[in-house]
Design a protein around this motif. Structure first.
Motif, PDB file in Angstrom:
ATOM      1  N   THR A   4       0.391   5.681   6.335  1.00 58.56           N
ATOM      2  CA  THR A   4      -0.938   6.010   5.811  1.00 58.56           C
ATOM      3  C   THR A   4      -1.344   5.065   4.687  1.00 58.56           C
ATOM      4  OG1 THR A   4       0.042   7.666   4.341  1.00 58.56           O
ATOM      5  CG2 THR A   4      -0.798   8.435   6.455  1.00 58.56           C
ATOM      6  N   ARG A   7      -2.391   1.835   6.333  1.00 55.63           N
ATOM      7  CA  ARG A   7      -3.725   1.971   6.926  1.00 55.63           C
ATOM      8  C   ARG A   7      -4.810   1.966   5.866  1.00 55.63           C
ATOM      9  NH1 ARG A   7      -2.283   6.455  11.334  1.00 55.63           N
ATOM     10  NH2 ARG A   7      -1.429   5.057  12.881  1.00 55.63           N
ATOM     11  N   LYS A   8      -4.568   2.666   4.761  1.00 50.18           N
ATOM     12  CA  LYS A   8      -5.562   2.683   3.685  1.00 50.18           C
ATOM     13  C   LYS A   8      -5.753   1.284   3.112  1.00 50.18           C
ATOM     14  CE  LYS A   8      -5.461   7.359   1.841  1.00 50.18           C
ATOM     15  NZ  LYS A   8      -5.154   8.173   0.664  1.00 50.18           N
ATOM     16  N   SER A  10      -5.116  -1.679   4.504  1.00 47.49           N
ATOM     17  CA  SER A  10      -5.786  -2.583   5.435  1.00 47.49           C
ATOM     18  C   SER A  10      -7.252  -2.207   5.637  1.00 47.49           C
ATOM     19  CB  SER A  10      -5.058  -2.616   6.772  1.00 47.49           C
ATOM     20  OG  SER A  10      -5.058  -1.351   7.375  1.00 47.49           O
ATOM     21  N   SER A  11      -7.557  -0.913   5.624  1.00 43.39           N
ATOM     22  CA  SER A  11      -8.955  -0.487   5.765  1.00 43.39           C
ATOM     23  C   SER A  11      -9.790  -0.932   4.567  1.00 43.39           C
ATOM     24  CB  SER A  11      -9.035   1.027   5.910  1.00 43.39           C
ATOM     25  OG  SER A  11      -8.425   1.442   7.100  1.00 43.39           O
TER      26      SER A  11
END
Length: 156
Positions: A4, A7-8, A10-11
């Motif tokens: 997570t 993902r955070k 990279s987002s």
């Protein structure tokens, strides 16, 4: 790093780069032109756009190399055979860069009113290298899309 968090990160990175790119493109397109009466209009902020593209390319290449080395090192220690494929990808990429750089044309351009120092053989060949590499990658993407689509249809 947990999934997570990755993902955070990279987002947020993608969002930041996209927003900065949109701002730079807005400044480029709506920032005016050097001489509106000229035959070929030149936007005022062409240098800003080019510098942003250079920065994104440089960070991308640097990150790609760092992560490739970081992922290959443990593979070599534990199972040398599994490291052959990533090393091969890096070698083929380097070969494509070298070949496309040597294919580039270094003939200086006749640019009226240009005083900059980038109209040299090395910069022109580097630009051609990026263009040719982009063409090769687009071609490989199209070929792989066609191949895997046909393979999926035939496997049914």
């Amino acid at each position: 790093m947990s999934v997570t968090k990755i993902r955070k990160t990279s987002s947020w990175t993608l969002l930041a780069i996209t927003l900065i790119s949109l701002v730079v493109l807005g400044i480029y397109y709506f920032g005016g032109v050097v001489d509106p009466a000229a035959e070929m209009v030149e936007p005022v902020y062409t240098g800003l756009l080019l510098n942003w593209v250079y920065a994104v390319f440089a960070v991308t290449i640097f990150t790609m190399v760092v992560f490739a080395i970081r992922n290959i090192a443990p593979l070599i220690q534990h199972d040398a055979k599994s490291a052959i494929m990533p090393i091969g990808v890096i070698a083929v990429s380097a070969a494509v860069f070298i070949i496309t750089y040597s294919m580039g044309d270094g003939t200086q351009l006749n640019l009226v009113g240009y005083d900059g120092g980038q109209n040299t053989e090395s910069w022109l060949k580097l630009t051609d290298m990026w263009l040719y590499t982009t063409y090769i990658l687009m071609g490989l993407i199209l070929v792989s899309l066609a191949f895997f689509s046909v393979r999926k249809v035939l496997s049914k």
